[in-house]
Design a protein around this motif. Structure first.
Motif, PDB file in Angstrom:
ATOM      1  N   ILE A 239       0.855  -1.189   0.000  1.00 18.38           N
ATOM      2  CA  ILE A 239       0.000   0.000   0.000  1.00 18.38           C
ATOM      3  C   ILE A 239       0.887   1.234   0.000  1.00 18.38           C
ATOM      4  N   ILE A 240       0.508   2.232  -0.784  1.00 20.53           N
ATOM      5  CA  ILE A 240       1.206   3.513  -0.817  1.00 20.53           C
ATOM      6  C   ILE A 240       0.170   4.603  -0.574  1.00 20.53           C
ATOM      7  N   ILE A 241       0.389   5.415   0.441  1.00 24.14           N
ATOM      8  CA  ILE A 241      -0.484   6.532   0.776  1.00 24.14           C
ATOM      9  C   ILE A 241       0.311   7.823   0.626  1.00 24.14           C
ATOM     10  N   CYS A 242      -0.184   8.729  -0.170  1.00 25.92           N
ATOM     11  CA  CYS A 242       0.538   9.973  -0.412  1.00 25.92           C
ATOM     12  C   CYS A 242      -0.452  11.099  -0.622  1.00 25.92           C
ATOM     13  N   GLY A 243       0.070  12.311  -0.651  1.00 27.64           N
ATOM     14  CA  GLY A 243      -0.766  13.470  -0.903  1.00 27.64           C
ATOM     15  C   GLY A 243      -0.380  14.645  -0.044  1.00 27.64           C
ATOM     16  N   ASP A 244      -1.168  15.688  -0.164  1.00 28.68           N
ATOM     17  CA  ASP A 244      -0.983  16.899   0.625  1.00 28.68           C
ATOM     18  C   ASP A 244      -1.771  16.740   1.916  1.00 28.68           C
ATOM     19  N   LEU A 245      -1.088  16.343   2.982  1.00 25.25           N
ATOM     20  CA  LEU A 245      -1.734  16.110   4.272  1.00 25.25           C
ATOM     21  C   LEU A 245      -1.848  17.374   5.105  1.00 25.25           C
ATOM     22  N   ASN A 246      -1.191  18.465   4.669  1.00 30.81           N
ATOM     23  CA  ASN A 246      -1.202  19.724   5.415  1.00 30.81           C
ATOM     24  C   ASN A 246      -0.834  19.504   6.877  1.00 30.81           C
ATOM     25  N   SER A 554      18.632  18.995  12.827  1.00 33.38           N
ATOM     26  CA  SER A 554      18.692  20.451  12.891  1.00 33.38           C
ATOM     27  C   SER A 554      17.605  21.038  12.010  1.00 33.38           C
ATOM     28  N   LYS A 555      17.346  22.340  12.189  1.00 37.75           N
ATOM     29  CA  LYS A 555      16.375  23.026  11.350  1.00 37.75           C
ATOM     30  C   LYS A 555      16.844  23.102   9.913  1.00 37.75           C
ATOM     31  N   ALA A 556      18.150  23.196   9.725  1.00 37.37           N
ATOM     32  CA  ALA A 556      18.680  23.247   8.369  1.00 37.37           C
ATOM     33  C   ALA A 556      18.367  21.965   7.608  1.00 37.37           C
ATOM     34  N   ALA A 557      18.505  20.829   8.291  1.00 38.71           N
ATOM     35  CA  ALA A 557      18.202  19.556   7.635  1.00 38.71           C
ATOM     36  C   ALA A 557      16.720  19.434   7.325  1.00 38.71           C
ATOM     37  N   SER A 558      15.869  19.964   8.208  1.00 36.28           N
ATOM     38  CA  SER A 558      14.429  19.885   7.963  1.00 36.28           C
ATOM     39  C   SER A 558      14.029  20.705   6.752  1.00 36.28           C
ATOM     40  N   LYS A 559      14.702  21.844   6.532  1.00 40.80           N
ATOM     41  CA  LYS A 559      14.372  22.672   5.371  1.00 40.80           C
ATOM     42  C   LYS A 559      14.784  22.011   4.066  1.00 40.80           C
ATOM     43  N   ASN A 560      15.744  21.132   4.123  1.00 44.40           N
ATOM     44  CA  ASN A 560      16.135  20.426   2.901  1.00 44.40           C
ATOM     45  C   ASN A 560      15.014  19.527   2.396  1.00 44.40           C
ATOM     46  N   TYR A 561      14.123  19.095   3.305  1.00 46.35           N
ATOM     47  CA  TYR A 561      13.010  18.239   2.926  1.00 46.35           C
ATOM     48  C   TYR A 561      11.689  19.011   2.913  1.00 46.35           C
ATOM     49  N   ALA A 562      11.762  20.331   2.842  1.00 48.19           N
ATOM     50  CA  ALA A 562      10.553  21.146   2.785  1.00 48.19           C
ATOM     51  C   ALA A 562       9.846  20.933   1.450  1.00 48.19           C
ATOM     52  N   THR A 563       8.544  20.744   1.518  1.00 51.96           N
ATOM     53  CA  THR A 563       7.743  20.591   0.297  1.00 51.96           C
ATOM     54  C   THR A 563       6.910  21.819   0.001  1.00 51.96           C
ATOM     55  N   ASN A 564       6.857  22.759   0.924  1.00 50.74           N
ATOM     56  CA  ASN A 564       6.110  23.995   0.721  1.00 50.74           C
ATOM     57  C   ASN A 564       6.986  25.157   1.152  1.00 50.74           C
ATOM     58  N   THR A 566       6.976  29.159   0.948  1.00 53.47           N
ATOM     59  CA  THR A 566       6.333  30.428   0.638  1.00 53.47           C
ATOM     60  C   THR A 566       6.872  31.499   1.577  1.00 53.47           C
ATOM     61  N   GLU A 567       6.288  32.682   1.467  1.00 52.35           N
ATOM     62  CA  GLU A 567       6.757  33.787   2.290  1.00 52.35           C
ATOM     63  C   GLU A 567       6.449  33.581   3.765  1.00 52.35           C
ATOM     64  N   ASN A 568       5.339  32.900   4.058  1.00 56.28           N
ATOM     65  CA  ASN A 568       4.887  32.738   5.437  1.00 56.28           C
ATOM     66  C   ASN A 568       5.199  31.378   6.039  1.00 56.28           C
ATOM     67  N   PHE A 569       5.623  30.432   5.207  1.00 53.02           N
ATOM     68  CA  PHE A 569       5.810  29.076   5.730  1.00 53.02           C
ATOM     69  C   PHE A 569       6.855  28.329   4.917  1.00 53.02           C
ATOM     70  N   LEU A 641       8.235  30.001  -3.594  1.00 49.95           N
ATOM     71  CA  LEU A 641       7.431  29.366  -4.630  1.00 49.95           C
ATOM     72  C   LEU A 641       5.995  29.895  -4.575  1.00 49.95           C
ATOM     73  N   PRO A 642       5.378  30.012  -5.772  1.00 50.02           N
ATOM     74  CA  PRO A 642       5.902  29.758  -7.118  1.00 50.02           C
ATOM     75  C   PRO A 642       6.764  30.916  -7.620  1.00 50.02           C
ATOM     76  N   ASN A 643       7.472  30.659  -8.696  1.00 47.09           N
ATOM     77  CA  ASN A 643       8.297  31.685  -9.309  1.00 47.09           C
ATOM     78  C   ASN A 643       8.339  31.464 -10.822  1.00 47.09           C
ATOM     79  N   LYS A 644       9.285  32.095 -11.460  1.00 49.43           N
ATOM     80  CA  LYS A 644       9.362  32.027 -12.923  1.00 49.43           C
ATOM     81  C   LYS A 644       9.616  30.609 -13.412  1.00 49.43           C
ATOM     82  N   GLU A 645      10.433  29.854 -12.691  1.00 49.25           N
ATOM     83  CA  GLU A 645      10.819  28.521 -13.134  1.00 49.25           C
ATOM     84  C   GLU A 645       9.895  27.433 -12.600  1.00 49.25           C
TER      85      GLU A 645
END
Length: 671
Positions: A239-246, A554-564, A566-569, A641-645
């Motif tokens: 089974i594979i469960i995926c998506g935007d879980l927020n 660390s927080k730096a490592a967590s940001k490497n796996y960020a999926t969202n 934006t300016e606020n998050f 995100l989003p941006n030109k690319e």
């Protein structure tokens, strides 16, 4: 040396054992507003530019399976594009089945037609939860979110795969909504597994060859002659469960998926969920409604102590004062909220509401009220909504929802005046204690001549005196009828429900088969929703684990796996979990920020220029600080995100899975 042909075949078979899957929120065109993404120039937010970039993103991903969220422009863009690239797809729109939904986006699962074949699919509408609740709770759970379950067959490996793609509610303050949404999806998954497993067993029994007869008395055959059962799908199907879980990795939704259990009563505000429809009304239990040791002074033996369960509640309305006294009489720890304002005032302003909420949380009590305005507040604790107009109706309603049963051992163990506990009053204090009748100060009943035990409330500001007499026996019989009447009403309601189901079945047989099947599906969906809503502790039987790390050093490592980003998050709110049962393992997982690495200074400058031209100095400093932190903590430059690319505010989760050899699958079919 190994011949070239043999080596080539082994390499080809190794590639066939692997397939890639990507989960991505593509950002629906209906949500891409310049007011939301002020840092991105308007030309980059238009659908014409973003659609061209999305084509390049899909080409760069090159996955065998795509699980996408926030899909709009399905018929005029996504479906032709995917079919042109050799994909078949299944799409479900948010709020399907409701005409007034107004949502234009949904979820989509696409798979390569040359590799996979669809066996079965289920569309899950999370608004089914609100359809089995009363109106004041239905408003909280009506979010027009959806999910889908797809069963695929790998043509080359001859194995089945179950995919679950979903998009949960976004608000972090409504964690209970997201928990029940994902629980509803998992329950549909489990029912699908059980259904297909039973069908496979029946098919195997019918196709089993008869054993050869070796004598007149018995049937015998060696183990090699017996036909081996091969199930199409069972509990070992991957089974594979995926998506935007927020939900962040440390959120309860992700923990529930990985651990398999979640107690809704813990750290949950809106645990109440009053059911309606074909089931009896129920309410989710709260953590303080468990068993607790309480000293009970029985009339026959005041020194005897028993362990009895009881519940702690808080009456918010002074109009329910009689209900509070009756609850105390049957052994419930019940307090009444007392405010500085007028006692009969029905106005629940912000200050008064916060006081009653604070008292309920501090003392861990279940709130009981008539006010709809009070329970609709966002910070409302666990509650019971009372709709009965009279005291008898209100008490019966509360007793039914608290599942109170008549127990003589629990009767009259609390002070009905102040909710305090009792202590036995010594005989030598009977003459000096106020409240003891003069004719009984010697401890003897003048009518019967029997000995009387007196009890007094422990609270100094109350000191109410109680004893067992004729009125106590009358009250005991009254409560027996009231509480047993609640049970009898439940039995009558269940019997009426069974009779109505029989009549409904007779009437449905006269209708067309298509309408009959549709009604069965709707009823099944609502039954599953009722099961989820009425459950206090959510559980699932699938052993799931995340393909990406859920904890970081660390927080730096967590940001490497960020999926969202934006300016606020900045964080990981998209997830991909799988089960290793059935011989499925992760070969490789691509870091989400990999797709926007490669220092694109021109894009970054465009973002800065757009921000500087639209905002003041304070906002510009904040945004520059965010960009600086991102560039300093991550290995490569990360852009908002989003941006030109990049056309979306989310990053994809791409995983390459590999089939491993299992005992249950020994054949390979290329159909």
């Amino acid at each position: 040396p190994i011949p070239a042909e043999k080596g080539q075949n082994s390499l080809e078979s190794r590639n066939l054992e692997r397939f890639s899957l990507t989960s991505l929120n593509v950002l629906a065109d209906s949500y891409c507003h310049p007011s939301t993404f002020k840092y991105c120039p308007r030309p980059f937010l238009k659908w014409g530019h973003r659609s061209s970039r999305l084509k390049k993103v899909l080409e760069a991903l090159g996955s065998d399976i795509l699980c996408l969220q926030e899909i709009d422009h399905f018929s005029d863009f996504w479906k032709p594009l995917l079919e042109k690239r050799g994909y078949l797809c299944s799409y479900v729109r948010r709020g399907f089945g409701v005409k007034s939904s107004g949502k234009k986006d949904g979820c989509l699962v696409a798979w390569r037609a040359s590799r996979f074949r669809k066996l079965e699919g289920i569309d899950v509408n999370f608004d089914d939860l609100s359809r089995v609740m009363t109106s004041y709770m239905a408003q909280r759970y009506t979010r027009n979110n959806c999910g889908q379950i797809i069963v695929l067959r790998d043509k080359y490996m001859g194995r089945n795969l179950i995919l679950a793609n979903c998009h949960l509610f976004w608000n972090p303050k409504h964690e209970d909504v997201k928990l029940r949404q994902i629980a509803l999806l998992l329950r549909h998954l489990e029912i699908l597994l059980e259904k297909r497993a039973s069908e496979a067993d029946k098919k195997n029994e019918q196709s089993a060859a008869p054993l050869p007869r070796l004598c007149n008395l018995c049937y015998l055959a060696p183990a090699k002659i017996r036909k081996k059962k091969v199930s199409v799908i069972d509990n070992k199907t991957p089974i594979i469960i995926c998506g935007d879980l927020n939900s962040l990795p440390e959120a309860r939704v992700v923990k529930f998926l990985s651990s398999g259990v979640c107690d809704l009563a813990v750290q949950e505000d809106h645990t109440s969920a009053k059911l309606r429809g074909n089931k009896t009304e129920a309410i989710a239990t709260v953590p303080w409604a468990n068993e607790r040791k309480v000293a009970q002074a029985l009339p026959e033996d005041a020194e005897k102590i028993e362990t009895l369960p009881f519940k702690r509640v808080l009456i918010a309305d002074i109009s329910l004062d009689r209900v509070a006294r009756w609850l105390r009489s049957v052994g419930v720890d019940c307090e009444i909220f007392k405010s500085d304002v007028e006692p009969h005032s029905q106005k629940w302003d912000l200050e008064r509401s916060q006081k009653v909420f604070q008292m309920a949380r501090k003392e861990k009590r279940l709130l009981i009220t008539r006010s709809k305005t009070l329970i609709r507040r966002r910070d409302a604790p666990a509650f019971v909504m009372v709709t009965g107009k009279t005291a008898d109706e209100a008490f019966s309603e509360v007793a039914r929802q608290l599942k109170l049963k008549f127990d003589p051992r629990r009767m009259f163990r609390r002070c009905v005046k102040c909710n305090g506990n009792f202590v036995r009053l010594p005989k030598e204090d009977l003459h000096t204690t106020e409240g003891v009748p003069k004719a009984m100060r010697d401890g003897i009943d003048p009518d019967t001549g029997s000995e009387i035990h007196f009890f007094i409330c422990r609270r100094e500001d109350c000191r109410q005196v109680y004893w067992w007499g004729r009125r106590s026996n009358d009250a005991l019989e009254s409560f027996r009828k009231m509480l047993n009447g609640v049970t009898d009403a439940k039995k009558r309601k269940s019997q009426i429900l069974k009779d109505s189901k029989k009549t409904d079945t007779k009437s449905v047989t006269s209708q067309s088969s298509a309408v009959c099947e549709l009604s069965k599906e709707i009823n099944l969906d609502l039954e599953i929703a009722r099961e989820v809503v009425s459950s206090t502790i959510l559980r699932h039987k699938m052993e799931l684990q995340s393909a990406f790390p859920l904890s970081y050093k660390s927080k730096a490592a967590s940001k490497n796996y960020a999926t969202n980003i934006t300016e606020n998050f900045v964080g990981q709110i998209d997830h991909l979990l799988y089960s290793r049962l059935g011989g499925l393992s992760v070969k490789s997982a691509v870091c989400p920020t990999h797709w926007i690495q490669a220092g694109r200074k021109d894009v970054k400058e465009d973002i800065k220029v757009s921000i500087n031209s639209r905002r003041g100095n304070n906002d510009r400093k904040i945004t520059d600080k965010v960009l600086a932190e991102d560039n300093s903590t991550m290995n490569t430059s990360i852009h908002l995100l989003p941006n030109k690319e990049w056309p979306s505010d989310h990053l994809p989760l791409k995983v390459q899975f590999e089939w491993t050899s299992t005992k249950s699958n020994g054949t390979i079919s290329k159909t």
